[in-house]
Design an enzyme around this catalytic site. Structure first.
Site, PDB file in Angstrom:
ATOM      1  N   LYS A  69      10.046   3.846  -3.019  1.00  0.00           N
ATOM      2  CA  LYS A  69       9.350   3.350  -1.826  1.00  0.00           C
ATOM      3  C   LYS A  69       8.705   4.538  -1.131  1.00  0.00           C
ATOM      4  O   LYS A  69       9.391   5.462  -0.686  1.00  0.00           O
ATOM      5  CB  LYS A  69      10.345   2.652  -0.900  1.00  0.00           C
ATOM      6  CG  LYS A  69       9.694   2.153   0.388  1.00  0.00           C
ATOM      7  CD  LYS A  69      10.645   1.319   1.212  1.00  0.00           C
ATOM      8  CE  LYS A  69       9.977   0.870   2.492  1.00  0.00           C
ATOM      9  NZ  LYS A  69      10.876   0.061   3.330  1.00  0.00           N
TER      10      LYS A  69
ATOM     11  N   LYS B  55       6.874   0.447  -4.586  1.00  0.00           N
ATOM     12  CA  LYS B  55       6.214  -0.061  -3.386  1.00  0.00           C
ATOM     13  C   LYS B  55       5.491   1.049  -2.657  1.00  0.00           C
ATOM     14  O   LYS B  55       6.111   2.092  -2.467  1.00  0.00           O
ATOM     15  CB  LYS B  55       7.287  -0.676  -2.477  1.00  0.00           C
ATOM     16  CG  LYS B  55       6.792  -1.147  -1.138  1.00  0.00           C
ATOM     17  CD  LYS B  55       7.947  -1.536  -0.269  1.00  0.00           C
ATOM     18  CE  LYS B  55       7.408  -1.918   1.091  1.00  0.00           C
ATOM     19  NZ  LYS B  55       8.446  -2.064   2.065  1.00  0.00           N
TER      20      LYS B  55
HETATM   21  C1  PBG Z   1      11.647  -2.436   5.981  1.00  0.00           C
HETATM   22  C2  PBG Z   1      10.455  -2.831   5.174  1.00  0.00           C
HETATM   23  C3  PBG Z   1       9.100  -2.488   5.337  1.00  0.00           C
HETATM   24  C4  PBG Z   1       8.393  -3.237   4.392  1.00  0.00           C
HETATM   25  C5  PBG Z   1       9.325  -3.970   3.678  1.00  0.00           C
HETATM   26  N1  PBG Z   1      10.585  -3.692   4.161  1.00  0.00           N
HETATM   27  C6  PBG Z   1       8.429  -1.630   6.335  1.00  0.00           C
HETATM   28  C7  PBG Z   1       8.651  -0.176   6.368  1.00  0.00           C
HETATM   29  O1  PBG Z   1       9.344   0.420   5.535  1.00  0.00           O
HETATM   30  O2  PBG Z   1       8.132   0.404   7.306  1.00  0.00           O
HETATM   31  C8  PBG Z   1       6.889  -3.248   4.213  1.00  0.00           C
HETATM   32  C9  PBG Z   1       6.329  -4.480   3.604  1.00  0.00           C
HETATM   33  C10 PBG Z   1       4.852  -4.645   3.738  1.00  0.00           C
HETATM   34  O3  PBG Z   1       4.119  -3.768   4.241  1.00  0.00           O
HETATM   35  O4  PBG Z   1       4.383  -5.717   3.343  1.00  0.00           O
HETATM   36  N2  PBG Z   1      12.084  -1.137   5.821  1.00  0.00           N
END
Ligand code: PBG
Length: 315
Positions: A191, A244
């Site tokens: 991520k 992601k």
């Molecule tokens: C929570 C989370 C996030 C997303 C999914 N789970 C936001 C972040 O990490 O700031 C992003 C999903 C998206 O942008 O569609 N940590």
């Protein structure tokens, strides 16, 4: 002599026969935002067509999901109460926990829950703050509590998105200890610290109040590090690993697919959705074709499943 590769492109029938990648509705997972309160269906301004639903109105979106042939949803909670240690995230009466119990009464859809603290902490970070910084080991206990309370409420799978080291092992240990041997973990393994989460943070009210997420989410420049994250998550017990965002990280998806033997999920995130929506609203892109092309590329790169806000669109 030269190769007449155009021979196999002469009409739709032959193009269909030689097509190497197909995206099916069965590959897709739809994210659902559930908000505390009653009788709410609020459109997210930066994500046209995506809404936050209160529990009493979830039925409407679940029907659409089932009608579209989508088998799974990813559930995100937006609580009415935040505090330093995200206590509403692991409350058995929390918004996600109540939503899960309701969904299980009215639908057969497979429920994956996002396990994180950021929507639930007053400071907006994905972990517990000690001495002004996110404390990895102090966070693990909380993340595991959240996962366990989701499993107890009926989650079919839990998906930790916090990026703390060791969270998969801790969640697996707690789930097993309580008898949830068959609740899989989808780890948000690679991520990245990405600007493409912007619209989600507006949707979920989860932007950090100070600093950024760069001490836990990954640097977009790194791919070997992503492989290291994936490897350690698998060793800790992850059943599915995720990359992601998806579009700017297609190479990471391919490496993950080639390098490991577990299913790979890709998250086609909020900003990737909003870009296409905005450009097609301006008349600059053909929306349907753009969606098709984007999802096909993510699948071609190696994703076994795609979490996407486009899941309900006609394809
Ligand atoms: C929570 C989370 C996030 C997303 C999914 N789970 C936001 C972040 O990490 O700031 C992003 C999903 C998206 O942008 O569609 N940590």
């Amino acid at each position: 002599m030269f190769a007449r590769t155009r021979r196999l492109r002469q009409n739709e029938a032959i193009r269909t026969l030689v097509r190497e990648t197909r995206v099916s509705k069965e590959d897709l997972i739809y994210p659902v935002f559930v908000v505390d309160g009653k009788d709410k269906k609020e459109e997210i301004p930066s994500m046209p067509g995506v809404y936050r639903y209160s529990i009493d109105r979830l039925e409407e979106i679940l029907e659409r999901v089932e009608k579209a042939g989508i088998k799974g949803i990813m559930l995100f909670g937006i609580p009415s109460r935040k505090d330093e240690c995200a206590s509403s995230a692991y409350d058995d009466e929390g918004v996600v926990q109540r939503a899960l119990r309701r969904i299980k009464e009215i639908s057969k859809v497979y429920c994956i829950t996002d396990v994180c603290l950021c929507q639930y902490t007053s400071h907006g970070h994905c972990g517990i703050i000690r001495d002004g910084a996110v404390d990895n080991d102090a966070t693990l206990e909380y993340i595991a509590k959240v996962a366990l309370s989701h499993a107890r409420a009926g989650a079919d799978m839990v998906a930790p998105s916090d990026m703390m080291d060791g969270r998969v092992a801790r969640i697996r240990a707690v789930l097993d200890e309580k008898g949830f041997y068959y609740t899989p973990i989808m780890a948000y393994s690679a991520k990245y610290a990405s600007c493409f989460y912007g619209p989600f943070r507006e949707a979920a009210h989860s932007a950090p109040r100070f600093g950024d997420r760069k001490t836990y989410q990954m640097d977009p420049a790194n791919i070997r590090e992503a492989m290291r994250e994936i490897e350690s998550d698998i060793n800790e017990g992850a059943d599915i690993v995720m990359v992601k965002p998806a579009l700017a990280y297609l190479d990471v998806i391919r490496w993950a697919k080639d390098g490991f033997n577990v299913p790979v999920a890709a998250y086609n995130v909020s900003g990737e959705y909003s870009m296409i929506k905005a450009a097609s609203k301006m008349g600059w892109l053909d929306e349907k074709k753009a969606i098709f092309e984007v999802l096909t590329s993510i699948k071609r790169a190696g994703a076994d499943m795609i979490i996407t806000y486009f899941a309900l669109e006609d394809m």
